[in-house]
Design an enzyme around this catalytic site. Structure first.
Site, PDB file in Angstrom:
ATOM      1  N   HIS A   1      -1.435  11.583  15.943  1.00 50.30           N
ATOM      2  CA  HIS A   1      -2.216  10.928  14.532  1.00 50.30           C
ATOM      3  C   HIS A   1      -1.105  10.158  14.029  1.00 50.30           C
ATOM      4  O   HIS A   1      -0.036  10.344  13.662  1.00 50.30           O
ATOM      5  CB  HIS A   1      -2.515  11.899  13.371  1.00 50.30           C
ATOM      6  CG  HIS A   1      -3.035  11.246  12.408  1.00 50.30           C
ATOM      7  ND1 HIS A   1      -4.260  10.517  12.484  1.00 50.30           N
ATOM      8  CD2 HIS A   1      -2.522  11.165  11.148  1.00 50.30           C
ATOM      9  CE1 HIS A   1      -4.434   9.771  11.142  1.00 50.30           C
ATOM     10  NE2 HIS A   1      -3.513  10.162  10.367  1.00 50.30           N
TER      11      HIS A   1
ATOM     12  N   CYS B   1      -2.167   0.730   9.324  1.00 48.99           N
ATOM     13  CA  CYS B   1      -1.469   1.222   8.259  1.00 48.99           C
ATOM     14  C   CYS B   1      -1.071   2.597   8.868  1.00 48.99           C
ATOM     15  O   CYS B   1      -1.807   3.571   9.094  1.00 48.99           O
ATOM     16  CB  CYS B   1      -2.511   1.646   7.165  1.00 48.99           C
ATOM     17  SG  CYS B   1      -1.773   2.230   5.594  1.00 48.99           S
TER      18      CYS B   1
ATOM     19  N   HIS C   1      -4.409   4.684  10.251  1.00 44.66           N
ATOM     20  CA  HIS C   1      -5.817   3.878  10.353  1.00 44.66           C
ATOM     21  C   HIS C   1      -5.467   2.247  10.518  1.00 44.66           C
ATOM     22  O   HIS C   1      -4.303   1.930  10.076  1.00 44.66           O
ATOM     23  CB  HIS C   1      -6.474   4.312   9.132  1.00 44.66           C
ATOM     24  CG  HIS C   1      -6.954   5.765   8.929  1.00 44.66           C
ATOM     25  ND1 HIS C   1      -5.985   6.649   8.457  1.00 44.66           N
ATOM     26  CD2 HIS C   1      -8.108   6.536   9.524  1.00 44.66           C
ATOM     27  CE1 HIS C   1      -6.694   7.825   8.461  1.00 44.66           C
ATOM     28  NE2 HIS C   1      -7.909   7.686   9.152  1.00 44.66           N
TER      29      HIS C   1
ATOM     30  N   ARG D   1      -4.763  -4.477   9.960  1.00 48.75           N
ATOM     31  CA  ARG D   1      -3.641  -3.945   9.218  1.00 48.75           C
ATOM     32  C   ARG D   1      -3.576  -2.612   9.814  1.00 48.75           C
ATOM     33  O   ARG D   1      -4.631  -1.809   9.365  1.00 48.75           O
ATOM     34  CB  ARG D   1      -3.761  -4.002   7.597  1.00 48.75           C
ATOM     35  CG  ARG D   1      -2.807  -3.168   6.852  1.00 48.75           C
ATOM     36  CD  ARG D   1      -2.860  -3.184   5.528  1.00 48.75           C
ATOM     37  NE  ARG D   1      -4.135  -3.010   4.872  1.00 48.75           N
ATOM     38  CZ  ARG D   1      -4.467  -1.615   4.479  1.00 48.75           C
ATOM     39  NH1 ARG D   1      -3.667  -0.954   4.318  1.00 48.75           N
ATOM     40  NH2 ARG D   1      -5.681  -1.459   3.809  1.00 48.75           N
TER      41      ARG D   1
ATOM     42  N   ASP E   1      -8.326  -5.936   6.881  1.00 48.33           N
ATOM     43  CA  ASP E   1      -7.985  -6.713   5.775  1.00 48.33           C
ATOM     44  C   ASP E   1      -6.439  -7.410   5.897  1.00 48.33           C
ATOM     45  O   ASP E   1      -5.717  -7.523   4.876  1.00 48.33           O
ATOM     46  CB  ASP E   1      -7.905  -6.104   4.319  1.00 48.33           C
ATOM     47  CG  ASP E   1      -7.133  -4.888   4.401  1.00 48.33           C
ATOM     48  OD1 ASP E   1      -6.530  -4.438   5.496  1.00 48.33           O
ATOM     49  OD2 ASP E   1      -7.344  -4.205   3.341  1.00 48.33           O
TER      50      ASP E   1
ATOM     51  N   CYS F   1       0.940  -1.069  -0.095  1.00 53.29           N
ATOM     52  CA  CYS F   1      -0.063   0.067   0.038  1.00 53.29           C
ATOM     53  C   CYS F   1       0.847   1.246  -0.182  1.00 53.29           C
ATOM     54  O   CYS F   1       0.263   2.358  -0.120  1.00 53.29           O
ATOM     55  CB  CYS F   1      -1.029  -0.047   1.174  1.00 53.29           C
ATOM     56  SG  CYS F   1       0.069   0.249   2.707  1.00 53.29           S
TER      57      CYS F   1
END
Length: 316
Positions: free
Chosen positions: A270, A287, A273, A285, A277, A233
């Site tokens: 932050h 990410c 997310h 996951r 999956d 990704c």
């Protein structure tokens, strides 16, 4: 192995902060500090036994020293409240450190004195330091309650006011001016303004080194290279955090999507997310933006103050 015993109000809430830490080999919820043998939960709650709800931790001091347990303990409680903890009132919900030897007593008194002198609280520290006595394990129903009844546990913990208190007194949010000077523009944009860095053009998306990833703002441990995988990704992806208590999630409905945002617990940075999956047993996951992370190689863990995580990376 050694034992540490802490009373911090409801024992359901005193398990999760410790259980995922390296060097922790067991946590039992129970009752101690009173005069009744083999008390029941109902008897303890009736305030007639003198016992407090407590947790007894079996730990390896070579991996996770008692000083670090003390530091973690203070961060879970209101040490100025002599009448209970948060929603729960009464002697059975008092806070106390039950010491098992003279060294634990010395360290506990030292840490209590340092906390009192820190100025973090404007009231005296009421937490008692007393010799450990007989510890009575609680009923099986209460062991690992947060796993058996996660929905009720989360609702209770939030409703009790504990999490709000911890966030108010122990968060590591930094001065924005200091952060603008210390962080790069992309690090600031990601961690403080909920930004997102470009995929495939960030520091760790294809990073292969062994070690841990910590919050760029606070240094709190977040992820391990052992849980990192190539999700194709363009951002570093992990199947799980090092410790679920070091991250928090909140719903994100920006950009026309419904996602679960991941933030660091102490600094409220932050991070990225989490999606469902992933390849791990939980199917998650994480990410994460590289700009929110700092990498600590395994050979530098000790000197950087993360020695307890060395055991994750056995020597060849």
């Amino acid at each position: 192995m050694e034992k540490a015993t802490f009373a911090g109000g409801c024992f359901w809430c005193m398990v999760t902060p410790f259980e995922e830490m390296p060097g922790i080999h067991g946590i039992v919820s129970g009752y101690t500090g009173g005069h009744t043998e083999n008390p029941t939960y109902e008897e303890v709650c009736s305030e007639t036994t003198g016992h407090a709800e407590a947790v007894q931790i079996t730990f390896d001091p070579e991996v996770f020293p008692y000083q670090k347990l003390l530091d973690l303990f203070w961060r879970q409680i209101d040490p100025t409240d002599a009448g209970g903890q948060f929603y729960d009132r009464g002697e059975s919900y008092r806070t106390a450190i039950f010491t098992h030897n003279e060294e634990q007593k010395r360290l506990a008194e030292e840490s209590k004195r340092e906390l009192a002198e820190s100025g973090r609280f404007d009231k005296p520290i009421a937490t008692q330091i007393v010799p450990a006595g007989v510890f009575y394990p609680a009923e099986e129903y209460h062991q690992g309650y947060h796993k058996k009844n996660p929905t009720h546990y989360k609702r209770y913990r939030t409703g009790s006011g504990r999490d709000a208190f911890i966030d108010r007194h122990w968060s590591m949010r930094k001065d924005q001016g200091e952060l603008r000077e210390r962080l790069t523009p992309i690090q600031y944009a990601v961690t403080q303004e909920n930004g997102t860095e470009p995929p495939f053009r960030n520091e760790f998306w294809n990073h292969k080194g062994e070690g841990i990833y910590v919050d760029i703002v606070s240094g709190e441990p977040l992820f391990s290279s052992l849980d990192k995988f190539d999700s194709d990704c363009g951002w570093p992806s992990f199947t799980k955090p090092l410790n679920m208590n070091n991250v928090k999630g909140q719903m994100d409905t920006t950009h026309g999507m419904v996602r679960m945002e991941v933030r660091s617990q102490q600094a409220d940075s932050h991070l990225g997310h989490v999606f469902d999956d992933g390849p791990g047993p939980d199917g998650l996951r994480f990410c994460i933006n590289s700009a929110s992370l700092r990498f600590i190689p395994k050979q530098d863990l000790e000197k950087e103050g993360y020695g307890e995580y060395i055991q994750l990376f056995p020597q060849a």
